[in-house]
Design a protein around this motif. Structure first.
Motif, PDB file in Angstrom:
ATOM      1  N   CYS A   1     -59.963  19.790  14.463  1.00 25.07           N
ATOM      2  CA  CYS A   1     -59.019  19.153  13.557  1.00 25.07           C
ATOM      3  C   CYS A   1     -57.615  19.235  14.135  1.00 25.07           C
TER       4      CYS A   1
ATOM      5  N   TYR B   1     -57.099  14.957  18.709  1.00 25.56           N
ATOM      6  CA  TYR B   1     -58.210  14.818  17.771  1.00 25.56           C
ATOM      7  C   TYR B   1     -58.453  13.352  17.421  1.00 25.56           C
ATOM      8  N   ARG B   2     -59.695  12.938  17.524  1.00 27.28           N
ATOM      9  CA  ARG B   2     -60.127  11.594  17.124  1.00 27.28           C
ATOM     10  C   ARG B   2     -61.173  11.762  16.038  1.00 27.28           C
ATOM     11  N   PRO B   3     -60.866  11.380  14.790  1.00 27.03           N
ATOM     12  CA  PRO B   3     -61.819  11.590  13.709  1.00 27.03           C
ATOM     13  C   PRO B   3     -63.062  10.725  13.854  1.00 27.03           C
TER      14      PRO B   3
ATOM     15  N   GLN C   1     -65.842   8.060  12.729  1.00 32.57           N
ATOM     16  CA  GLN C   1     -65.747   6.810  11.970  1.00 32.57           C
ATOM     17  C   GLN C   1     -67.125   6.510  11.394  1.00 32.57           C
TER      18      GLN C   1
ATOM     19  N   ARG D   1     -68.304   6.533  17.335  1.00 30.13           N
ATOM     20  CA  ARG D   1     -67.556   7.742  16.976  1.00 30.13           C
ATOM     21  C   ARG D   1     -68.331   8.445  15.876  1.00 30.13           C
TER      22      ARG D   1
ATOM     23  N   GLN E   1     -70.427  11.101  13.319  1.00 29.00           N
ATOM     24  CA  GLN E   1     -69.913  12.112  12.402  1.00 29.00           C
ATOM     25  C   GLN E   1     -69.916  13.515  12.983  1.00 29.00           C
TER      26      GLN E   1
ATOM     27  N   ALA F   1     -65.019  11.720   3.150  1.00 29.92           N
ATOM     28  CA  ALA F   1     -64.403  12.280   4.351  1.00 29.92           C
ATOM     29  C   ALA F   1     -63.338  13.265   3.902  1.00 29.92           C
ATOM     30  N   ASP F   2     -63.246  14.386   4.616  1.00 31.11           N
ATOM     31  CA  ASP F   2     -62.165  15.330   4.341  1.00 31.11           C
ATOM     32  C   ASP F   2     -60.846  14.714   4.828  1.00 31.11           C
TER      33      ASP F   2
ATOM     34  N   VAL G   1     -59.102  14.875   7.383  1.00 31.52           N
ATOM     35  CA  VAL G   1     -58.993  14.451   8.777  1.00 31.52           C
ATOM     36  C   VAL G   1     -60.225  13.692   9.258  1.00 31.52           C
ATOM     37  N   GLY G   2     -61.068  13.230   8.332  1.00 33.59           N
ATOM     38  CA  GLY G   2     -62.143  12.313   8.673  1.00 33.59           C
ATOM     39  C   GLY G   2     -63.539  12.876   8.814  1.00 33.59           C
ATOM     40  N   HIS G   3     -63.753  14.205   8.661  1.00 32.04           N
ATOM     41  CA  HIS G   3     -65.112  14.740   8.752  1.00 32.04           C
ATOM     42  C   HIS G   3     -65.900  14.333   7.511  1.00 32.04           C
TER      43      HIS G   3
END
Length: 134
Positions: A12, A62-64, A66, A72, A74, A113-114, A116-118
């Protein structure tokens, strides 16, 4: 057996902030002293009441994920049991989560998604109430 799972580590951009998001969702203690980890600006932990430890590691570029784009992926996700999906949804959205897939209203889970994207899922818990959403 080679070893025991100690924690799940999430990449993150801001470890402490993401640890605090999951603390609001799951309860527990952020950055509890633990000889297994050195806490600093690049690393935070969350010790939950169930014994699960989540760790958050800073990644500069960081690249979340998609979701559901396989280019990209999970990378991981958490299933979190809740008593009331609608109430839990309001709570996680207020904490900064994003709804990714509400389904058709007939299934017992939703994807979020949290901050930051998780991706993570709220799953209707049929075994009893979940302290994290009361």
């Amino acid at each position: 057996m080679i070893g025991n799972l100690q924690c799940v580590v999430l990449d993150c951009p801001a470890p402490l902030e993401l640890a605090q998001f999951y603390q609001s969702l799951l309860g527990g203690t952020v950055n509890q002293p633990d000889p297994r980890w050195s806490l600093d600006d690049d690393w935070a932990t969350l010790h939950t009441g169930s014994g699960l430890v989540l760790a958050f590691q800073r990644v500069d570029d960081y690249r979340p994920p998609q979701w559901p784009d396989p280019a990209r992926p999970q990378q991981f996700h958490l299933d979190i049991g809740v008593e009331d999906l609608d109430r839990a949804q309001r709570q996680v959205l207020a904490l900064g989560a994003t709804l990714l897939d509400a389904g058709d209203g007939t299934r017992g889970w939703r994807v979020y998604a949290d901050p930051v994207g998780h991706p993570f899922c709220l799953v209707r818990d049929l075994t009893g109430p979940a302290d994290a959403v009361t």
